[in-house]
Design a protein around this motif. Structure first.
Motif, short mmCIF file in Angstrom:
data_model
loop_
_atom_site.label_atom_id
_atom_site.label_comp_id
_atom_site.label_asym_id
_atom_site.label_seq_id
_atom_site.Cartn_x
_atom_site.Cartn_y
_atom_site.Cartn_z
N ALA A 192 0.81 -1.22 0.00
CA ALA A 192 0.00 0.00 0.00
C ALA A 192 0.85 1.27 0.00
O ALA A 192 0.33 2.36 -0.26
N ARG A 193 2.15 1.14 0.26
CA ARG A 193 3.04 2.30 0.25
C ARG A 193 3.52 2.65 -1.16
O ARG A 193 4.26 3.62 -1.33
N PHE A 194 3.07 1.89 -2.18
CA PHE A 194 3.61 2.09 -3.52
C PHE A 194 2.53 2.39 -4.57
O PHE A 194 2.76 2.24 -5.76
N THR A 195 1.37 2.80 -4.12
CA THR A 195 0.33 3.25 -5.03
C THR A 195 -0.35 4.48 -4.44
O THR A 195 -0.51 4.58 -3.23
N LEU A 223 -6.32 -3.02 -3.77
CA LEU A 223 -5.29 -2.48 -2.87
C LEU A 223 -5.51 -0.98 -2.72
O LEU A 223 -5.52 -0.24 -3.71
N LYS A 224 -5.71 -0.55 -1.48
CA LYS A 224 -5.92 0.87 -1.20
C LYS A 224 -4.61 1.52 -0.78
O LYS A 224 -3.80 0.91 -0.07
N PRO A 225 -4.37 2.75 -1.21
CA PRO A 225 -3.13 3.43 -0.82
C PRO A 225 -3.08 3.69 0.68
O PRO A 225 -4.11 3.94 1.31
N SER A 226 -1.90 3.65 1.22
CA SER A 226 -1.72 3.92 2.64
C SER A 226 -1.95 5.39 2.95
O SER A 226 -1.75 6.27 2.11
N ASN A 227 -2.37 5.66 4.17
CA ASN A 227 -2.49 7.03 4.64
C ASN A 227 -1.16 7.59 5.10
O ASN A 227 -1.03 8.78 5.37
N GLY A 228 -0.15 6.72 5.21
CA GLY A 228 1.18 7.16 5.62
C GLY A 228 2.01 7.59 4.42
O GLY A 228 1.51 7.80 3.31
N MET A 229 3.32 7.69 4.64
CA MET A 229 4.24 8.09 3.58
C MET A 229 4.23 7.06 2.46
O MET A 229 4.29 5.86 2.70
N ARG A 230 4.17 7.55 1.21
CA ARG A 230 4.16 6.64 0.06
C ARG A 230 5.36 6.94 -0.83
O ARG A 230 5.73 8.09 -1.05
N TRP A 231 5.96 5.89 -1.36
CA TRP A 231 7.17 5.99 -2.17
C TRP A 231 6.79 6.35 -3.61
O TRP A 231 5.91 5.73 -4.19
N GLN A 232 7.50 7.34 -4.20
CA GLN A 232 7.15 7.83 -5.53
C GLN A 232 8.22 7.52 -6.59
O GLN A 232 8.01 7.80 -7.76
N LYS A 233 9.34 6.96 -6.17
CA LYS A 233 10.45 6.71 -7.09
C LYS A 233 10.44 5.25 -7.55
O LYS A 233 9.65 4.45 -7.06
N PRO A 234 11.33 4.89 -8.50
CA PRO A 234 11.36 3.50 -8.98
C PRO A 234 11.65 2.49 -7.87
O PRO A 234 12.37 2.77 -6.92
N VAL A 235 11.05 1.31 -8.02
CA VAL A 235 11.20 0.22 -7.07
C VAL A 235 11.52 -1.06 -7.83
O VAL A 235 10.95 -1.32 -8.89
N VAL A 236 12.45 -1.85 -7.29
CA VAL A 236 12.72 -3.19 -7.83
C VAL A 236 12.49 -4.19 -6.71
O VAL A 236 13.03 -4.05 -5.62
N VAL A 237 11.68 -5.22 -6.98
CA VAL A 237 11.43 -6.30 -6.03
C VAL A 237 12.22 -7.53 -6.47
O VAL A 237 12.13 -7.95 -7.63
N LEU A 238 13.01 -8.10 -5.56
CA LEU A 238 13.84 -9.27 -5.88
C LEU A 238 13.13 -10.55 -5.43
O LEU A 238 12.65 -10.65 -4.30
#
Length: 333
Positions: A192-195, A223-238
């Motif tokens: 939820a921190r990534f949308t 999936l609902k976005p979090s009310n907390g801090m959300r990440w806006q930059k690129p993300v890679v999941v391993l």
């Protein structure tokens, strides 16, 4: 005789119980009870028949002659384990006092593509810990978060602190390799921190009857976005083959989020919500009962393909490098 009770448990949370037919506490009675429990409640018969020709009635005919009242508990356990291995399901188990029957071929038959010794090189000794998360900034200003199990809880305050610490990084790597699942709530909480908007991430169904294809209509997973801090930059999941169950669902969610790339090996799968039951002899049985699908209504029971399939090479390993991490770092450049 002992009554069999199906304990309907969603990822370890007890919900309700259903009375089942009674069987005797004998090898024959326990076999009949086990076969019937799966026949009426297991959720992937049609899918696995299409994938590799599974025929549950044929399984009955194959294993029924192997049960005798003269067999020991150890022998009964072994034959039951062999029977359930026909399902090729990592969520299928029998729990006795002396062993746990399991099918781990979904990761044991594949390269691990993860190394604790390499991870120690990248993490060093001064990494930070926030609940179930270990994190640091790599030397090229890439944030790195290691989440080894979704059984390890995280709080909203933990996530705010981690994302604040890494806010100046150019990108973020989330390493969930060897994460075999846990609490689905933790997976949703992190994703939820990534949308920035509510998004469709998949579907699920529930059993409505005892037939192999008795299911409810597909219900949306959103999936609902979090009310907390959300990440806006690129993300890679391993990922690697040991990513399973709730971790498999996390990958499914993240593939729907913007600016997210999946790197590594295909996940191990495990897209059936696990329920529990008990045999007349007292052994616990776990099985998949609620199927889950991706946003295209496709099963993810046998895993999710990464956007970039990358394996750790022998040369890199010998040089103290993790090929999968290094590939992820190049994506940010």
């Amino acid at each position: 005789m002992k009554r069999i009770i199906i304990y309907i448990a969603m990822l370890g949370m007890l919900c309700s119980c259903v009375d089942e037919e009674q069987y005797s506490d004998s090898p024959r009675g326990n076999f009949e009870a086990l076969w019937r429990i799966f026949d009426e409640h297991y959720c992937f018969f049609s899918y696995k028949k299409a994938e590799y020709g599974l025929d549950w009635d044929a399984v009955y005919q194959k294993y029924s002659p192997q049960f005798s009242d003269k067999m020991s508990n150890a022998q009964m356990f072994e034959v039951m384990a062999n029977m359930l291995s026909e399902l090729r399901d990592g969520h299928v188990n029998i729990y006795s006092t002396f062993d746990v029957a399991r099918n781990w071929s979904w990761h044991e038959d594949y390269p691990q593509n993860y190394s604790d010794s390499l991870m120690r090189i990248y993490m060093g000794t001064d990494y930070k810990i926030a609940a179930g998360l270990e994190y640091r900034t790599l030397d090229d200003n890439i944030g790195f978060v290691r989440y080894s199990s979704f059984s390890n809880g995280i709080g909203e305050g933990n996530l705010d602190a981690v994302l604040s610490e890494l806010a100046t990084c150019n990108g973020l790597i989330i390493d969930i390799r060897n994460n075999s699942g846990g609490n689905l709530t933790n997976a949703e909480q992190l994703a939820a921190r990534f949308t920035n908007k509510e998004i469709l991430v998949g579907y699920m169904q529930h059993k409505t009857g005892r037939g192999h294809d008795d299911f409810s209509a597909m219900e949306e997973q959103r999936l609902k976005p979090s009310n907390g801090m959300r990440w806006q930059k690129p993300v890679v999941v391993l990922t690697n083959r040991t990513v399973f169950s709730a971790a498999n669902e996390f990958v499914k969610y993240m593939k729907c989020c913007p600016n997210v790339t999946i790197v590594g090996d295909k996940t191990g799968g495990g897209a059936g919500m696990p329920f529990s039951s008990e045999l007349p002899c007292g052994w616990a049985v776990r099985f998949s009962a609620c199927p889950m699908y991706d946003r295209n209504k496709q099963p993810t029971e046998f895993g999710i393909e990464p956007d970039h399939n990358v394996a750790i090479t022998t040369a890199d390993f010998l040089n103290g490098k993790d090929t999968i991490i290094e590939f992820a770092r190049t994506l940010f450049k």
